[in-house]
Write a protein that holds these residues in place. Structure first.
Motif, mmCIF file in Angstrom:
data_model
loop_
_atom_site.group_PDB
_atom_site.id
_atom_site.type_symbol
_atom_site.label_atom_id
_atom_site.label_comp_id
_atom_site.label_asym_id
_atom_site.label_seq_id
_atom_site.Cartn_x
_atom_site.Cartn_y
_atom_site.Cartn_z
ATOM 1 N N GLN A 173 0.818 -1.205 0.000
ATOM 2 C CA GLN A 173 0.000 0.000 0.000
ATOM 3 C C GLN A 173 0.861 1.269 0.000
ATOM 4 N N ARG A 174 2.049 1.174 0.576
ATOM 5 C CA ARG A 174 2.941 2.335 0.564
ATOM 6 C C ARG A 174 3.297 2.702 -0.871
ATOM 7 N N VAL A 175 3.533 1.670 -1.691
ATOM 8 C CA VAL A 175 3.872 1.905 -3.100
ATOM 9 C C VAL A 175 2.626 2.256 -3.905
ATOM 10 N N LYS A 176 1.565 1.479 -3.710
ATOM 11 C CA LYS A 176 0.337 1.659 -4.492
ATOM 12 C C LYS A 176 -0.269 3.041 -4.293
ATOM 13 N N GLN A 177 -0.239 3.509 -3.041
ATOM 14 C CA GLN A 177 -0.850 4.805 -2.740
ATOM 15 C C GLN A 177 0.157 5.953 -2.726
ATOM 16 N N ASP A 178 1.402 5.617 -3.103
ATOM 17 C CA ASP A 178 2.467 6.627 -3.147
ATOM 18 C C ASP A 178 2.593 7.373 -1.816
ATOM 19 N N LEU A 179 2.645 6.594 -0.735
ATOM 20 C CA LEU A 179 2.759 7.179 0.601
ATOM 21 C C LEU A 179 4.217 7.523 0.908
ATOM 22 N N SER A 180 4.416 8.575 1.640
ATOM 23 C CA SER A 180 5.748 8.851 2.174
ATOM 24 C C SER A 180 6.028 7.844 3.287
ATOM 25 N N GLU A 182 6.780 8.552 6.258
ATOM 26 C CA GLU A 182 6.118 9.041 7.468
ATOM 27 C C GLU A 182 4.634 8.683 7.473
ATOM 28 N N GLU A 183 3.992 8.804 6.311
ATOM 29 C CA GLU A 183 2.572 8.450 6.213
ATOM 30 C C GLU A 183 2.359 6.956 6.474
ATOM 31 N N TRP A 184 3.238 6.148 5.904
ATOM 32 C CA TRP A 184 3.113 4.695 6.099
ATOM 33 C C TRP A 184 3.409 4.313 7.540
ATOM 34 N N ILE A 185 4.398 4.956 8.134
ATOM 35 C CA ILE A 185 4.755 4.672 9.526
ATOM 36 C C ILE A 185 3.578 4.954 10.454
ATOM 37 N N SER A 186 2.821 6.002 10.172
ATOM 38 C CA SER A 186 1.668 6.306 11.031
ATOM 39 C C SER A 186 0.632 5.190 10.938
ATOM 40 N N ARG A 187 0.500 4.582 9.769
ATOM 41 C CA ARG A 187 -0.417 3.454 9.613
ATOM 42 C C ARG A 187 0.116 2.216 10.348
ATOM 43 N N LEU A 188 1.425 1.985 10.237
ATOM 44 C CA LEU A 188 2.033 0.868 10.967
ATOM 45 C C LEU A 188 1.881 1.050 12.473
ATOM 46 N N GLN A 189 2.048 2.272 12.932
ATOM 47 C CA GLN A 189 1.893 2.551 14.359
ATOM 48 C C GLN A 189 0.498 2.174 14.836
ATOM 49 N N ARG A 190 -0.502 2.545 14.061
ATOM 50 C CA ARG A 190 -1.888 2.213 14.422
ATOM 51 C C ARG A 190 -2.086 0.695 14.438
ATOM 52 N N TYR A 191 -1.530 0.031 13.431
ATOM 53 C CA TYR A 191 -1.698 -1.421 13.331
ATOM 54 C C TYR A 191 -0.992 -2.148 14.472
ATOM 55 N N TYR A 192 0.283 -1.864 14.657
ATOM 56 C CA TYR A 192 1.038 -2.608 15.668
ATOM 57 C C TYR A 192 0.597 -2.255 17.095
ATOM 58 N N SER A 193 0.146 -1.034 17.313
ATOM 59 C CA SER A 193 -0.413 -0.695 18.633
ATOM 60 C C SER A 193 -1.663 -1.521 18.923
ATOM 61 N N HIS A 194 -2.466 -1.734 17.881
ATOM 62 C CA HIS A 194 -3.688 -2.519 18.031
ATOM 63 C C HIS A 194 -3.351 -3.987 18.316
ATOM 64 N N ILE A 195 -2.410 -4.539 17.594
ATOM 65 C CA ILE A 195 -1.995 -5.931 17.822
ATOM 66 C C ILE A 195 -1.402 -6.081 19.222
ATOM 67 N N ARG A 216 14.416 2.357 8.437
ATOM 68 C CA ARG A 216 13.605 3.493 8.009
ATOM 69 C C ARG A 216 12.307 3.620 8.795
ATOM 70 N N PHE A 217 11.856 2.488 9.416
ATOM 71 C CA PHE A 217 10.537 2.570 10.056
ATOM 72 C C PHE A 217 10.448 1.928 11.442
ATOM 73 N N LEU A 218 11.123 0.821 11.688
ATOM 74 C CA LEU A 218 10.941 0.167 12.989
ATOM 75 C C LEU A 218 11.358 1.047 14.174
ATOM 76 N N PRO A 219 12.484 1.766 14.112
ATOM 77 C CA PRO A 219 12.869 2.598 15.267
ATOM 78 C C PRO A 219 11.873 3.721 15.560
ATOM 79 N N LYS A 220 11.000 4.032 14.603
ATOM 80 C CA LYS A 220 10.059 5.140 14.779
ATOM 81 C C LYS A 220 8.714 4.691 15.343
ATOM 82 N N LEU A 221 8.552 3.380 15.561
ATOM 83 C CA LEU A 221 7.315 2.873 16.148
ATOM 84 C C LEU A 221 7.412 2.925 17.666
#
Length: 259
Positions: A173-180, A182-195, A216-221
């Motif tokens: 989805q990061r590629v398909k929706q051309d997310l930055s 930072e935008e993708w990380i915010s989605r990952l944060q929501r997902y992994y916080s929920h799990i 690029r993303f794990l340290p920011k969660l």
């Protein structure tokens, strides 16, 4: 004496297999790969698996694990993605044993990766609850408790903010929706916080091709439990399948009704 198993990983584009050193979690010799047949019916794919097993020279007593991109309930596949829909409802354990002439254990591909990470990778020796996720086209998952696999969790399909989680947070989805990032990380944060809220795991492991860029993303969660990149990456499915088949054989777990 080296303990040997065979792992085969069935995907939408390729069927890959190798001999595995069950004590080291490493390939013995080269991996063998064939294209997935255009008509990816169970019988066509099973014949490819037989070719791989024969090419690897697996002895009759060698445990053989085969992964599929689907849940596996006592050998039966209730639904399938990325392969012919005729897989739905078949007993894959029985089919593969009939076609290959070997005792075979079939399991979900993400579950195999989770087993490999627990035995030889980023989750090795971790007590308690471990969740392994693979970020790719979708989100695969494996749940283990003290090394025991709880199969077929499908945590990529939890409902999150009114939608299927993987349709929002998968790496594709990061590629398909051309997310930055930072935008993708915010989605990952929501997902992994929920799990994390649902399972309170002791460790989360993240695999999939994007895990090569984990810095690029794990340290920011921001999570309470540690979240780390997978260690085995593209060998995990094959290694995990072989190890799981060996464990099932040692525990005398039937791989198909009546076997």
């Amino acid at each position: 004496m080296t303990r040997v198993g065979v792992g085969i990983d069935i995907g939408g584009s390729g069927v890959k297999g190798a001999l595995v050193d069950l004590d080291k979690g490493e390939f013995i010799g080269e991996r063998v790969r064939y294209d997935t047949p255009e008509s990816s019916t169970p019988l066509a794919v099973a014949k490819i698996c037989k070719t791989i097993i024969d090419e690897l020279g697996a002895a009759p007593e060698v445990p053989i694990g085969i992964t599929v991109p689907a849940p596996v309930l006592h050998g039966v596949i209730p639904f399938i993605a990325n392969l012919d829909q005729s897989w739905t409802g078949i007993n894959a354990d029985e089919l593969f044993q009939e076609v290959t002439g070997h005792q075979v254990t079939v399991l979900n591909d993400a579950d195999a990766a989770g087993v490999a990470e627990y035995y030889f990778g980023a989750a090795k020796g971790v007590a308690g609850t471990v969740i392994v996720t693979t970020l790719g086209t979708g989100i695969g998952s494996a749940l283990l408790y003290n090394g025991i696999l709880v199969p077929n969790t499908e945590l990529g399909h939890v409902e999150l903010d009114g939608r299927d989680a993987e349709s929002h947070a998968a790496a594709s989805q990061r590629v398909k929706q051309d997310l930055s990032w930072e935008e993708w990380i915010s989605r990952l944060q929501r997902y992994y916080s929920h799990i994390e809220m649902l399972f309170s795991p002791d460790l989360m492991v993240v695999g999939g091709g994007v895990s090569k860029k984990h810095d690029r993303f794990l340290p920011k969660l921001d999570l309470k439990c540690p979240i780390v990149p997978a260690a085995l990456r593209n060998t995990a499915g094959i290694v995990g399948a072989a190890v799981y088949a060996d464990e099932q054989a040692k525990n005398n777990v039937p791989t198909a009704p009546g076997v």
